[in-house]
Design an enzyme around this catalytic site. Structure first.
Site, PDB file in Angstrom:
ATOM      1  N   HIS A  13       0.872  -1.194   0.000  1.00 35.77           N
ATOM      2  CA  HIS A  13       0.000   0.000   0.000  1.00 35.77           C
ATOM      3  C   HIS A  13       0.900   1.233   0.000  1.00 35.77           C
ATOM      4  O   HIS A  13       1.442   1.614   1.026  1.00 35.77           O
ATOM      5  CB  HIS A  13      -0.915   0.002   1.230  1.00 35.77           C
ATOM      6  CG  HIS A  13      -1.881   1.146   1.241  1.00 35.77           C
ATOM      7  ND1 HIS A  13      -3.232   0.978   1.499  1.00 35.77           N
ATOM      8  CD2 HIS A  13      -1.718   2.477   1.025  1.00 35.77           C
ATOM      9  CE1 HIS A  13      -3.848   2.149   1.440  1.00 35.77           C
ATOM     10  NE2 HIS A  13      -2.934   3.087   1.165  1.00 35.77           N
ATOM     11  N   HIS A  15       1.694   5.295  -1.744  1.00 36.44           N
ATOM     12  CA  HIS A  15       1.337   6.472  -2.547  1.00 36.44           C
ATOM     13  C   HIS A  15       2.611   7.021  -3.180  1.00 36.44           C
ATOM     14  O   HIS A  15       3.502   7.483  -2.469  1.00 36.44           O
ATOM     15  CB  HIS A  15       0.685   7.546  -1.670  1.00 36.44           C
ATOM     16  CG  HIS A  15      -0.602   7.085  -1.069  1.00 36.44           C
ATOM     17  ND1 HIS A  15      -1.829   7.270  -1.685  1.00 36.44           N
ATOM     18  CD2 HIS A  15      -0.863   6.396   0.062  1.00 36.44           C
ATOM     19  CE1 HIS A  15      -2.780   6.738  -0.939  1.00 36.44           C
ATOM     20  NE2 HIS A  15      -2.226   6.195   0.130  1.00 36.44           N
ATOM     21  N   ARG A  17       2.357   9.285  -5.823  1.00 34.51           N
ATOM     22  CA  ARG A  17       2.032  10.610  -6.404  1.00 34.51           C
ATOM     23  C   ARG A  17       2.471  10.683  -7.870  1.00 34.51           C
ATOM     24  O   ARG A  17       2.578   9.671  -8.538  1.00 34.51           O
ATOM     25  CB  ARG A  17       2.656  11.757  -5.581  1.00 34.51           C
ATOM     26  CG  ARG A  17       2.476  11.642  -4.073  1.00 34.51           C
ATOM     27  CD  ARG A  17       1.024  11.646  -3.643  1.00 34.51           C
ATOM     28  NE  ARG A  17       0.903  11.826  -2.187  1.00 34.51           N
ATOM     29  CZ  ARG A  17      -0.121  11.403  -1.468  1.00 34.51           C
ATOM     30  NH1 ARG A  17      -1.112  10.732  -2.020  1.00 34.51           N
ATOM     31  NH2 ARG A  17      -0.172  11.638  -0.183  1.00 34.51           N
ATOM     32  N   ASN A  41      -5.131   7.290  -6.087  1.00 29.68           N
ATOM     33  CA  ASN A  41      -5.804   8.557  -5.750  1.00 29.68           C
ATOM     34  C   ASN A  41      -4.999   9.777  -6.184  1.00 29.68           C
ATOM     35  O   ASN A  41      -4.643  10.643  -5.397  1.00 29.68           O
ATOM     36  CB  ASN A  41      -6.153   8.630  -4.250  1.00 29.68           C
ATOM     37  CG  ASN A  41      -4.940   8.581  -3.341  1.00 29.68           C
ATOM     38  OD1 ASN A  41      -3.917   7.994  -3.684  1.00 29.68           O
ATOM     39  ND2 ASN A  41      -5.042   9.191  -2.166  1.00 29.68           N
ATOM     40  N   LYS A  96      -9.104  -0.197  -5.964  1.00 29.73           N
ATOM     41  CA  LYS A  96      -9.172   0.419  -4.633  1.00 29.73           C
ATOM     42  C   LYS A  96     -10.470   1.204  -4.477  1.00 29.73           C
ATOM     43  O   LYS A  96     -10.758   2.101  -5.262  1.00 29.73           O
ATOM     44  CB  LYS A  96      -7.972   1.364  -4.455  1.00 29.73           C
ATOM     45  CG  LYS A  96      -8.005   2.196  -3.171  1.00 29.73           C
ATOM     46  CD  LYS A  96      -7.707   1.366  -1.943  1.00 29.73           C
ATOM     47  CE  LYS A  96      -7.847   2.167  -0.652  1.00 29.73           C
ATOM     48  NZ  LYS A  96      -6.766   3.092  -0.378  1.00 29.73           N
ATOM     49  N   HIS A 135     -10.630   1.251   1.596  1.00 34.78           N
ATOM     50  CA  HIS A 135     -10.362   2.186   2.697  1.00 34.78           C
ATOM     51  C   HIS A 135     -11.599   2.112   3.590  1.00 34.78           C
ATOM     52  O   HIS A 135     -12.625   2.706   3.292  1.00 34.78           O
ATOM     53  CB  HIS A 135     -10.137   3.607   2.174  1.00 34.78           C
ATOM     54  CG  HIS A 135      -9.806   4.583   3.274  1.00 34.78           C
ATOM     55  ND1 HIS A 135      -8.639   5.310   3.294  1.00 34.78           N
ATOM     56  CD2 HIS A 135     -10.480   4.931   4.398  1.00 34.78           C
ATOM     57  CE1 HIS A 135      -8.611   6.057   4.391  1.00 34.78           C
ATOM     58  NE2 HIS A 135      -9.721   5.855   5.071  1.00 34.78           N
ATOM     59  N   HIS A 169      -4.769  -0.706   5.537  1.00 34.67           N
ATOM     60  CA  HIS A 169      -4.232   0.023   6.711  1.00 34.67           C
ATOM     61  C   HIS A 169      -5.123  -0.091   7.950  1.00 34.67           C
ATOM     62  O   HIS A 169      -5.617   0.913   8.457  1.00 34.67           O
ATOM     63  CB  HIS A 169      -3.955   1.498   6.372  1.00 34.67           C
ATOM     64  CG  HIS A 169      -5.028   2.213   5.591  1.00 34.67           C
ATOM     65  ND1 HIS A 169      -6.350   2.213   5.972  1.00 34.67           N
ATOM     66  CD2 HIS A 169      -4.961   2.948   4.454  1.00 34.67           C
ATOM     67  CE1 HIS A 169      -7.034   2.911   5.103  1.00 34.67           C
ATOM     68  NE2 HIS A 169      -6.227   3.368   4.165  1.00 34.67           N
ATOM     69  N   ASP A 241       1.468   2.544   3.480  1.00 35.62           N
ATOM     70  CA  ASP A 241       0.634   3.736   3.314  1.00 35.62           C
ATOM     71  C   ASP A 241       1.495   4.993   3.419  1.00 35.62           C
ATOM     72  O   ASP A 241       1.029   6.036   3.899  1.00 35.62           O
ATOM     73  CB  ASP A 241      -0.526   3.783   4.324  1.00 35.62           C
ATOM     74  CG  ASP A 241      -1.631   4.750   3.880  1.00 35.62           C
ATOM     75  OD1 ASP A 241      -1.598   5.199   2.719  1.00 35.62           O
ATOM     76  OD2 ASP A 241      -2.508   5.064   4.700  1.00 35.62           O
ATOM     77  N   HIS A 245       3.343  14.364   1.536  1.00 36.79           N
ATOM     78  CA  HIS A 245       2.731  15.660   1.205  1.00 36.79           C
ATOM     79  C   HIS A 245       3.838  16.689   1.351  1.00 36.79           C
ATOM     80  O   HIS A 245       4.717  16.541   2.225  1.00 36.79           O
ATOM     81  CB  HIS A 245       1.611  16.003   2.193  1.00 36.79           C
ATOM     82  CG  HIS A 245       0.389  15.151   2.032  1.00 36.79           C
ATOM     83  ND1 HIS A 245      -0.576  15.381   1.077  1.00 36.79           N
ATOM     84  CD2 HIS A 245      -0.021  14.045   2.705  1.00 36.79           C
ATOM     85  CE1 HIS A 245      -1.533  14.468   1.179  1.00 36.79           C
ATOM     86  NE2 HIS A 245      -1.215  13.633   2.150  1.00 36.79           N
ATOM     87  N   ALA A 257      -3.474  14.691   5.447  1.00 39.72           N
ATOM     88  CA  ALA A 257      -3.297  13.401   6.139  1.00 39.72           C
ATOM     89  C   ALA A 257      -2.264  12.550   5.416  1.00 39.72           C
ATOM     90  O   ALA A 257      -2.341  12.381   4.191  1.00 39.72           O
ATOM     91  CB  ALA A 257      -4.631  12.668   6.200  1.00 39.72           C
TER      92      ALA A 257
END
Ligand code: DOR
Ligand code: ZN
Length: 338
Positions: A13, A15, A17, A41, A96, A135, A169, A241, A245, A257
């Site tokens: 899992h 991210h 980007r 996402n 997802k 999620h 998660h 996860d 950011h 988050a």
């Protein structure tokens, strides 16, 4: 010096980007992990074959120095046709599902978690053997959101016994208990949820770098998660996860988050499993369980961890992007051998 070998580490899992952020964080996973399951996402989320293939190419380019498999996912929609899913099936590892608005870039997620509303896409996925990652949070009181989602997991698990479902998660004792109730339920757990509770986020001075969704819960929850991870519960996989950011979006009013853990994940997992005398189970937790659950065969990649202090960089930068990792500026007791 004490050392430990991890074979073909998998982060189920992640991210990554896009654009410069992808170029910054991609190699911080691909340099140690053999593969990772990539979240869809983006802005906009990945819902078409064209967007998916383009993203795959950009990941490949960003991680080109390393042998690395990006297992990409599609963003769940209620109205995907069977033909569309059949055509895209071999390009993805899973789909997802986000309840609308529950977290970063999920505004176009599903408005209802009613099984009948979800049925068309879920039926096709079940027939085609495409796993469903969820999620699992309601929009109730923030500390109860995951526990309130348990009946929804149950309703989907019962209605689609052939559908492989991954509770993403997980953060609660309730989710650990549910794992053993249905054959088709599996889960990922992050590094940070094995380490922290809400106290670490908001019990003293507010720590925005530990703020994530689902929020870290109570000591009883952390204990249950840790117990299952340390014994490498066969239905539980490591999924960081890691959700970078930009620094200014974390250290601001209206904090985004996400905890950024990619560059420290394997070192801190080794430290944690060693502290509990469970190093023998670490390869199952970070690779073998995921290979079995997803039926994947990652590239052989051996990472040697050595028991030597590592000072975590205070920030990672590339062009205009900068991101603060968990444990920034602190010393951890395991390093990756050069
Ligand atoms: O903390 C989180 N950050 N949780 C999620 O579910 C999404 C993620 C993100 O994309 O930033
Ligand atoms: Zn995530």
């Amino acid at each position: 010096m004490q050392n430990f070998i991890i074979n073909s580490a998998l982060d189920m899992h992640l991210h990554l980007r896009d654009d410069d952020m992808l170029k910054l964080v991609g190699p911080l996973t691909s340099n140690t992990f053999s593969g990772a399951l990539i979240m869809p996402n983006l802005v906009p989320p990945i819902t078409t074959k064209e967007a998916l293939l383009g993203y795959k190419e950009r990941i490949k380019e960003a991680c080109k120095e390393d042998e690395f498999d990006a297992y990409v996912t599609l963003f769940f929609k209620n109205d995907y046709s069977y033909e569309f899913l059949e055509d895209i099936k071999d390009e993805i590892i899973a789909i997802k599902l986000y309840p609308a608005g529950i977290t970063t870039n999920s505004e176009t997620g599903v408005a209802s978690m009613d099984v009948e509303v979800l049925r068309p896409t879920l039926e096709s996925m079940s027939k085609l053997g495409i796993p469903l990652c969820i999620h699992g949070e309601t929009n109730g009181f923030v500390m109860d959101r995951e526990a309130e989602f348990m009946p929804i997991y149950e309703s989907i698990a019962k209605a689609f016994p052939d559908l492989k479902i991954i509770m993403e998660h997980i953060t609660t004792k309730e989710a650990i208990e549910l794992l053993d109730k249905y054959d088709n339920l599996h889960a990922t757990v992050t590094l940070h949820h094995l380490l922290i509770t809400l106290d670490d986020v908001a019990g003293g001075m507010l720590n925005p770098h530990l703020f994530c969704k689902p929020i870290a819960k109570r000591p009883r929850d952390r204990k249950a998660l840790l117990k299952a991870a340390l014994k490498a519960h066969p239905k539980l996989m490591f999924g960081s996860d890691s959700a970078p950011h930009p620094k200014h979006k974390k250290e601001s009013c209206g904090c985004a988050a996400g905890v950024f853990t990619s560059p420290i994940a394997l070192q801190v997992l080794t430290q944690l499993f060693e502290e509990h005398n469970c190093l023998d189970n670490l390869n199952a937790f970070v690779s073998l369980n995921a290979q079995r659950v997803y039926n994947i065969h990652p590239k052989p990649k051996t990472i040697k961890l050595v028991k030597k202090d590592f000072v975590v960089p205070s920030i990672y930068k590339y062009k205009n992007e900068n991101v603060v990792p968990m444990y920034a500026g602190e010393t951890i007791s395991w390093s990756i051998e050069d």
